[in-house]
Design a protein around this motif. Structure first.
Motif, PDB file in Angstrom:
ATOM      1  N   LEU A 291      39.988  40.438  33.210  1.00 37.70           N
ATOM      2  CA  LEU A 291      39.355  40.548  34.529  1.00 37.70           C
ATOM      3  C   LEU A 291      38.077  39.738  34.163  1.00 37.70           C
ATOM      4  O   LEU A 291      37.398  38.986  34.787  1.00 37.70           O
ATOM      5  CB  LEU A 291      39.075  41.825  35.099  1.00 37.70           C
ATOM      6  CG  LEU A 291      38.429  41.918  36.419  1.00 37.70           C
ATOM      7  CD1 LEU A 291      39.345  41.194  37.493  1.00 37.70           C
ATOM      8  CD2 LEU A 291      38.164  43.405  36.768  1.00 37.70           C
ATOM      9  N   TYR A 292      37.224  40.163  32.862  1.00 38.68           N
ATOM     10  CA  TYR A 292      35.881  39.596  32.771  1.00 38.68           C
ATOM     11  C   TYR A 292      36.064  38.765  31.440  1.00 38.68           C
ATOM     12  O   TYR A 292      35.066  37.750  31.276  1.00 38.68           O
ATOM     13  CB  TYR A 292      34.882  40.491  32.611  1.00 38.68           C
ATOM     14  CG  TYR A 292      34.383  41.139  33.870  1.00 38.68           C
ATOM     15  CD1 TYR A 292      33.507  40.544  34.775  1.00 38.68           C
ATOM     16  CD2 TYR A 292      34.757  42.455  34.275  1.00 38.68           C
ATOM     17  CE1 TYR A 292      33.093  41.180  35.922  1.00 38.68           C
ATOM     18  CE2 TYR A 292      34.392  43.118  35.308  1.00 38.68           C
ATOM     19  CZ  TYR A 292      33.610  42.259  36.399  1.00 38.68           C
ATOM     20  OH  TYR A 292      32.938  42.657  37.501  1.00 38.68           O
ATOM     21  N   ALA A 293      37.054  38.784  30.759  1.00 42.34           N
ATOM     22  CA  ALA A 293      37.179  38.273  29.486  1.00 42.34           C
ATOM     23  C   ALA A 293      38.355  37.168  29.647  1.00 42.34           C
ATOM     24  O   ALA A 293      39.196  36.627  28.827  1.00 42.34           O
ATOM     25  CB  ALA A 293      37.367  38.902  28.194  1.00 42.34           C
ATOM     26  N   GLY A 294      38.422  36.693  31.022  1.00 43.06           N
ATOM     27  CA  GLY A 294      39.638  35.646  31.354  1.00 43.06           C
ATOM     28  C   GLY A 294      39.042  35.026  32.503  1.00 43.06           C
ATOM     29  O   GLY A 294      38.046  35.151  32.997  1.00 43.06           O
ATOM     30  N   PRO A 295      39.951  34.065  32.940  1.00 42.09           N
ATOM     31  CA  PRO A 295      39.686  33.087  33.916  1.00 42.09           C
ATOM     32  C   PRO A 295      39.599  33.838  35.649  1.00 42.09           C
ATOM     33  O   PRO A 295      39.060  33.004  36.254  1.00 42.09           O
ATOM     34  CB  PRO A 295      40.720  32.301  34.093  1.00 42.09           C
ATOM     35  CG  PRO A 295      42.040  33.087  33.511  1.00 42.09           C
ATOM     36  CD  PRO A 295      41.350  33.928  32.485  1.00 42.09           C
ATOM     37  N   TRP A 296      39.678  34.910  35.599  1.00 39.06           N
ATOM     38  CA  TRP A 296      39.478  35.747  36.826  1.00 39.06           C
ATOM     39  C   TRP A 296      37.882  35.549  37.229  1.00 39.06           C
ATOM     40  O   TRP A 296      37.312  35.496  38.450  1.00 39.06           O
ATOM     41  CB  TRP A 296      39.864  37.045  37.035  1.00 39.06           C
ATOM     42  CG  TRP A 296      41.373  37.240  37.554  1.00 39.06           C
ATOM     43  CD1 TRP A 296      41.750  37.027  38.728  1.00 39.06           C
ATOM     44  CD2 TRP A 296      42.373  37.181  36.556  1.00 39.06           C
ATOM     45  NE1 TRP A 296      43.217  37.229  38.813  1.00 39.06           N
ATOM     46  CE2 TRP A 296      43.546  37.082  37.249  1.00 39.06           C
ATOM     47  CE3 TRP A 296      42.661  36.919  35.019  1.00 39.06           C
ATOM     48  CZ2 TRP A 296      44.843  37.027  36.867  1.00 39.06           C
ATOM     49  CZ3 TRP A 296      44.035  37.242  34.612  1.00 39.06           C
ATOM     50  CH2 TRP A 296      45.036  37.020  35.476  1.00 39.06           C
ATOM     51  N   VAL A 297      36.812  35.416  36.303  1.00 38.38           N
ATOM     52  CA  VAL A 297      35.740  35.193  36.632  1.00 38.38           C
ATOM     53  C   VAL A 297      35.336  33.673  37.086  1.00 38.38           C
ATOM     54  O   VAL A 297      34.203  33.578  37.850  1.00 38.38           O
ATOM     55  CB  VAL A 297      34.522  35.217  35.179  1.00 38.38           C
ATOM     56  CG1 VAL A 297      34.560  36.574  34.973  1.00 38.38           C
ATOM     57  CG2 VAL A 297      35.071  34.407  34.164  1.00 38.38           C
ATOM     58  N   ALA A 298      36.166  32.772  37.307  1.00 41.12           N
ATOM     59  CA  ALA A 298      36.234  31.626  37.688  1.00 41.12           C
ATOM     60  C   ALA A 298      36.442  31.800  39.526  1.00 41.12           C
ATOM     61  O   ALA A 298      35.915  31.054  40.251  1.00 41.12           O
ATOM     62  CB  ALA A 298      37.413  30.619  37.482  1.00 41.12           C
ATOM     63  N   GLU A 299      37.372  32.944  39.811  1.00 36.05           N
ATOM     64  CA  GLU A 299      37.317  33.488  41.199  1.00 36.05           C
ATOM     65  C   GLU A 299      36.306  33.760  41.678  1.00 36.05           C
ATOM     66  O   GLU A 299      35.686  33.688  42.993  1.00 36.05           O
ATOM     67  CB  GLU A 299      38.296  34.315  41.342  1.00 36.05           C
ATOM     68  CG  GLU A 299      38.923  34.426  42.701  1.00 36.05           C
ATOM     69  CD  GLU A 299      40.110  35.152  42.791  1.00 36.05           C
ATOM     70  OE1 GLU A 299      40.887  35.102  43.982  1.00 36.05           O
ATOM     71  OE2 GLU A 299      40.765  35.829  41.978  1.00 36.05           O
ATOM     72  N   ARG A 300      35.210  34.354  41.021  1.00 38.92           N
ATOM     73  CA  ARG A 300      33.822  34.807  41.624  1.00 38.92           C
ATOM     74  C   ARG A 300      32.979  33.672  41.711  1.00 38.92           C
ATOM     75  O   ARG A 300      32.273  33.512  42.546  1.00 38.92           O
ATOM     76  CB  ARG A 300      33.311  35.532  40.380  1.00 38.92           C
ATOM     77  CG  ARG A 300      33.907  37.216  40.311  1.00 38.92           C
ATOM     78  CD  ARG A 300      33.220  37.806  39.586  1.00 38.92           C
ATOM     79  NE  ARG A 300      33.816  39.031  39.219  1.00 38.92           N
ATOM     80  CZ  ARG A 300      33.485  40.405  40.114  1.00 38.92           C
ATOM     81  NH1 ARG A 300      32.684  40.442  40.988  1.00 38.92           N
ATOM     82  NH2 ARG A 300      34.425  41.498  39.908  1.00 38.92           N
ATOM     83  N   ARG A 301      33.185  32.473  40.691  1.00 34.76           N
ATOM     84  CA  ARG A 301      32.511  31.333  41.066  1.00 34.76           C
ATOM     85  C   ARG A 301      32.990  30.656  42.315  1.00 34.76           C
ATOM     86  O   ARG A 301      32.324  30.373  43.109  1.00 34.76           O
ATOM     87  CB  ARG A 301      32.854  30.269  39.903  1.00 34.76           C
ATOM     88  CG  ARG A 301      32.182  28.896  40.117  1.00 34.76           C
ATOM     89  CD  ARG A 301      30.647  28.819  40.055  1.00 34.76           C
ATOM     90  NE  ARG A 301      30.262  27.425  40.446  1.00 34.76           N
ATOM     91  CZ  ARG A 301      30.093  26.619  41.147  1.00 34.76           C
ATOM     92  NH1 ARG A 301      30.685  27.265  42.485  1.00 34.76           N
ATOM     93  NH2 ARG A 301      29.610  25.567  40.996  1.00 34.76           N
TER      94      ARG A 301
END
Length: 592
Positions: A291-301
């Protein structure tokens, strides 16, 4: 102290011992006593709330005060997501707010949160850091911090939060309330500022499971305006002897008090008839790390567009680093992570084969505000140990209170189920919550025992039938229910006043349930739903001396069910003390 649980309010309104106007006065007096900040970002005036009441439909939530997290739109009120520079004023409310207000609920205001719903701590807001209702030095949990505190402090009956990584569960644990995180898509997210839009859920904070379920039934439902909305799928009731998974390796980060309370929860669930099963937590833990060490943080962007890049000074420094860090992930990374998640979901299936539900600490520990400010990323990550995987793996979850540490701080546990098992999971969670000695609602002092148990409402157009013997799952005549597409919705017990007998000369062996008003009751039953045609054809198969009548269950509700003519039990063996037909059959097998 006036309890704001929905059942108590509705009883007071119905009997005339309470008025909604008096309840709203109490709500605003409590808010004034505690202070508007930091719990509330936008608080409606007392007069505005009374005006709402005057115009409110007399629906199932009429006169019930509630709050919404400030990333959920309310027409005419600013939505800030805890970032004043981002604020806008919507012309239309979110679907979930529309549905609740159409049911007569009274909005009190919009609550504080970790900015852009990024955090599990409640400290990342320019409107102030919320604290646990039990300690001014300790965090409230986040990101739905204000909503959890508002319910825990008895300022509203329920509050809406959102949950991507645990934001609808961690504040429940730290404020001694219930946090229901529904299956993804069960509640519309139209009109909600997204964090990770593909994972986000609107959650419910309440004092009891019954209240949370009542809200979910009204707030949920398919929404054609939400591309992520899903139609509810029926789920069978959990088995009478539920198998609950407990990880072989649990981390509490040195918090021995939390570990002791968790083990006590395991023991309580076993005492309720559950079977603890040791499971390998690795696939769940590895999924959580994505969730945070993967590309789902790009979804927050993607969720807030260029705002963080063009207004860096307006965004909390920790939130800014997380959101802008999404730019470091590529489309290739996103696909690889999806593949990895699919592998982990498949690996988790082997663990689900061993269990019906998963029991976890909601959070492994709790931190002081100064600790979180000094080490914001690592400690936040610790708090998500048992929450981050749930939405990624498309699961349902309910957080409940589980006692207090020696220092007076609350602890909570979470029951996790498969997608769409929200209601069966809720019944188990309610039983576990009520097994907690002296359970109270938040910091209000109101006792849980004075509130009614949770129940699942009948589906429209279907008949509920309680079976007690040869039609129980695994018994010889159960196939008659299967043939009629009956769906099990509960495993429960009768009210007092019933006796159970082992009848003579029946093939296959059958019991007789008699309402004699003197029996101890508490007889195990399974409750099924059938369509009217299926129910009619089933009744035609029932031989004398059995019949179908009305059976009162332990929660006071009434369903159709098997009863027996009194004449047939004069020479039958009274087996009431064993609590059910299965227990009687097991005792016979053991003695043969």
């Amino acid at each position: 102290m006036l309890s704001l649980d929905i059942a108590s309010l509705q009883h007071g309104y119905a009997t005339g011992t309470l008025s909604p106007e008096a309840v709203l006065d109490a709500v605003y007096d409590r808010i004034a006593a505690r202070g508007e900040r930091p719990v509330w970002i936008t608080l409606l005036s007392r007069d505005a709330a009374l005006a709402q009441l005057a115009a409110a439909p007399r629906g199932p939530l009429w006169g019930i005060p509630f709050a919404v997290k400030d990333n959920i739109d309310v027409a005419g009120l600013p939505t800030t997501a805890a970032c004043p520079a981002f604020a806008y004023t919507p012309e239309r409310s979110a679907t979930v707010v529309e549905r609740l207000q159409a049911a007569g609920a009274i909005l009190i205001g919009k609550t504080n949160m970790d900015q852009f719903a990024t955090g599990l701590v409640g400290t990342r807001s320019p409107y102030g850091a919320c604290t646990s209702v039990f300690s001014a030095d300790h965090i409230s949990g986040g990101s739905s911090s204000g909503s959890g505190v508002a319910v825990g402090a008895g300022q509203v009956a329920f509050a809406l939060g959102t949950d991507t990584a645990g934001s609808g569960r961690v504040p429940a644990a730290f404020n001694n309330v219930v946090g229901l995180k529904p299956t993804r898509g069960l509640v519309s997210t139209r009109g909600v500022v997204p964090a990770c839009r593909s994972l986000d859920c609107v959650s419910v904070f309440a004092g009891t499971i019954g209240d949370a379920l009542a809200v979910l039934r009204i707030a949920g439902g398919f929404d054609t305006e939400d591309g992520f909305s899903r139609r509810p799928q029926p789920a069978p009731a959990l088995p009478a002897r539920v198998r609950f998974g407990v990880p072989a390796d649990l981390a509490f980060f040195g918090d021995t008090a939390a570990e002791v309370l968790f083990r006590e929860s395991v023991a309580r669930l076993e005492a309720l008839g559950g079977e603890a099963v040791t499971i390998d937590f690795a696939p769940f833990r590895d999924a959580a790390s994505l969730l945070y060490a993967g590309p789902w943080v790009a979804e927050r962007r993607a969720a807030i567009g260029d705002f963080a890049a063009t207004h860096p000074e307006a965004v909390h420094e920790v939130v800014r680093a997380i959101v802008l860090g999404g730019e470091n992930w590529s489309a290739v990374d996103a696909f690889k992570a999806q593949y990895r998640l699919a592998e982990l979901v498949r690996a988790a299936e082997a663990e689900w084969a061993k269990m019906d539900v998963l029991l976890l600490p909601t959070a492994p520990t709790i931190y002081r505000i100064d600790e979180v400010l000094a080490d914001p990323v690592r400690l936040n990550s610790n708090l998500g140990t048992y929450t981050n995987f749930v939405n990624l793996m498309d699961l349902s979850a309910i957080a409940i209170p589980a006692g207090f540490r020696p220092d007076g701080l609350p602890f909570g546990v979470t029951l996790v189920g498969r997608a769409f098992e929200d209601e069966p999971l809720a019944l188990l969670a309610d039983a576990l919550h009520r097994a907690l000695p002296g359970a109270r609602i938040g910091a209000t002092g109101a006792g849980l025992a004075t509130t009614p148990p949770a129940r699942i409402e009948p589906s429209a157009g279907r008949v509920r039938l309680a079976v007690v013997g040869a039609h129980l799952e695994g018994q010889p005549l159960h196939g008659q229910l299967v043939e009629r597409d009956a769906r099990r919705v509960a495993t429960t017990r009768t009210a007092p006043g019933y006796s159970l007998y082992a009848l003579k000369g029946t093939t296959p062996a059958k019991p007789g349930l008699v309402r004699d008003e003197t029996g101890a009751g508490g007889i195990e039953v399974e409750v099924y739903e059938l369509d009217p045609a299926g129910f009619g054809s089933f009744v035609a198969l029932v031989p004398p001396p059995l019949c179908i009548g009305t059976v009162t269950l332990a929660d006071g509700s009434e369903v159709k069910g098997f009863l027996c003519e009194g004449r047939a039990v004069t020479d039958a063996l009274d087996i009431t003390a064993l609590g059910g037909w299965r227990a009687w059959r097991a005792s016979c097998a053991a003695s043969s």
